[in-house]
Write an enzyme that holds these catalytic residues in place. Structure first.
Site, PDB file in Angstrom:
ATOM      1  CB  SER A  47      -0.932   0.226   1.057  1.00  0.00           C
ATOM      2  OG  SER A  47      -0.295  -0.240   2.484  1.00  0.00           O
ATOM      3  CD  GLU A  48       0.338   4.049   2.241  1.00  0.00           C
ATOM      4  OE1 GLU A  48      -0.437   4.890   2.014  1.00  0.00           O
ATOM      5  OE2 GLU A  48       0.112   3.053   2.822  1.00  0.00           O
ATOM      6  CB  THR A  49       7.271   2.080  -1.047  1.00  0.00           C
ATOM      7  OG1 THR A  49       6.743   0.669  -1.449  1.00  0.00           O
ATOM      8  CG2 THR A  49       8.794   2.037  -1.022  1.00  0.00           C
ATOM      9  CG  HIS A  77       1.966   1.054   7.142  1.00  0.00           C
ATOM     10  ND1 HIS A  77       1.338   1.723   6.319  1.00  0.00           N
ATOM     11  CD2 HIS A  77       2.804  -0.099   6.514  1.00  0.00           C
ATOM     12  CE1 HIS A  77       1.365   1.184   4.944  1.00  0.00           C
ATOM     13  NE2 HIS A  77       2.492   0.056   5.121  1.00  0.00           N
ATOM     14  CG  PHE A 213      -5.474   2.359   1.275  1.00  0.00           C
ATOM     15  CD1 PHE A 213      -5.779   3.798   1.096  1.00  0.00           C
ATOM     16  CD2 PHE A 213      -4.243   2.047   1.196  1.00  0.00           C
ATOM     17  CE1 PHE A 213      -4.517   4.758   1.073  1.00  0.00           C
ATOM     18  CE2 PHE A 213      -3.183   2.828   1.063  1.00  0.00           C
ATOM     19  CZ  PHE A 213      -3.282   4.398   0.989  1.00  0.00           C
TER      20      PHE A 213
END
Length: 282
Positions: A47-49, A77, A213
């Site tokens: 979902s994110e980097t 996170h 999300f």
């Protein structure tokens, strides 16, 4: 200057060493442009980097976040994952991250279980959701107003990003989440919401959560530090918990990735502390 990147993989906000939310971490993203960062995030598929750029000041870093679809102003996170990765390679202590939404301070400590990270969000605020926003969200989520817990009013809460907060009457309704992805995606893009933070109150200080999300290109996030901070600010501003308080948010269990987020609320307005662990993904 780095033009290629080693991407680390961490699970943040694990619960007893299991579950958590996967994040990518690039510890030296100096010289990597936005297009390449977006491509790295898409290739990784989380979902994110997080992309880290060291500064001239020890313990201070520029930090940017990319989902597979776009740059994100703040991600809790991935911040925790980054802080733990840095602490493992140097030593625990205080880290300062310059993000698109302002400075985020993270304190890392070590104990027998590993490294614990506590982030302090930017100042929080919240507002009631409008009738139109609520109606559109409930339609997309396939819920009715009767499914909502009247003790916790629908709000749009902020801790770096906006999150729609909806509390459900019972755990079964939370577990049965099955929403219209395209409709919710359109609504969230229109309103600039990062997640919808769906919660069920087990008791006054323990909440189970799920976070659709679509803006991140995923159906659901298993642990959402930014939403936890925003929710903490919402609880504090609306006097929904006795202060000071530690709130436990249990997230991800319904998707097989149990996660634990600890939210500490003081008696003063401002940022919210969110604590969790992170572990490398083998």
């Amino acid at each position: 200057m780095s033009t290629t990147a080693e991407t680390l993989r961490y699970a943040a906000f694990t619960d007893a060493g299991a579950g958590g939310n996967p994040a990518g971490v690039v510890l030296d993203a100096t010289g990597i442009d936005a297009a390449r960062r977006l491509a790295i995030a898409a290739e990784l598929g989380y979902s994110e980097t997080a992309f880290v750029e060291p500064t001239a000041n020890d313990g201070t870093y520029r930090l940017r976040f990319f989902s597979p679809r776009a740059e994100v102003g703040f991600c809790g996170h991935a911040t925790v994952a980054t802080a733990v990765a840095i602490a493992e390679r140097h030593s625990p202590g205080v880290l300062r991250f310059d993000t698109a939404v302002g400075e985020v301070v993270v304190r890392t400590t070590a104990d027998d279980t590993g490294i614990l990270a506590t982030l302090t969000s930017v100042p929080t605020h919240t507002r009631p959701a409008t009738a139109d926003e609520l109606a559109a969200a409930l339609t997309a989520l396939r819920y009715a107003e009767a499914d909502l817990d009247p003790r916790y009013p629908p709000h749009v809460a902020f801790a770096g990003n906006d999150h729609l907060v909806l509390a459900l009457r019972d755990r079964a309704a939370l577990a049965a989440l099955d929403y219209d992805y395209a409709a919710l995606d359109r609504l969230m893009a229109e309103r600039l919401w990062t997640t919808v933070h769906l919660v069920w109150a087990e008791d006054a200080l323990t909440f189970h959560a799920r976070d659709p999300f679509p803006p991140g290109g995923v159906v659901e996030d298993p642990a959402t530090g930014a939403a936890a901070a925003a929710f903490g600010g919402y609880l504090r501003e609306l006097d929904l918990v006795p202060l000071p308080a530690r709130v436990t948010i249990l997230q991800g269990a319904d998707m097989g990735r149990p996660s634990r987020l600890l939210v500490d609320l003081g008696t003063r307005a401002g940022g919210v502390d969110v604590t969790g662990t992170a572990a490398p993904i083998e």
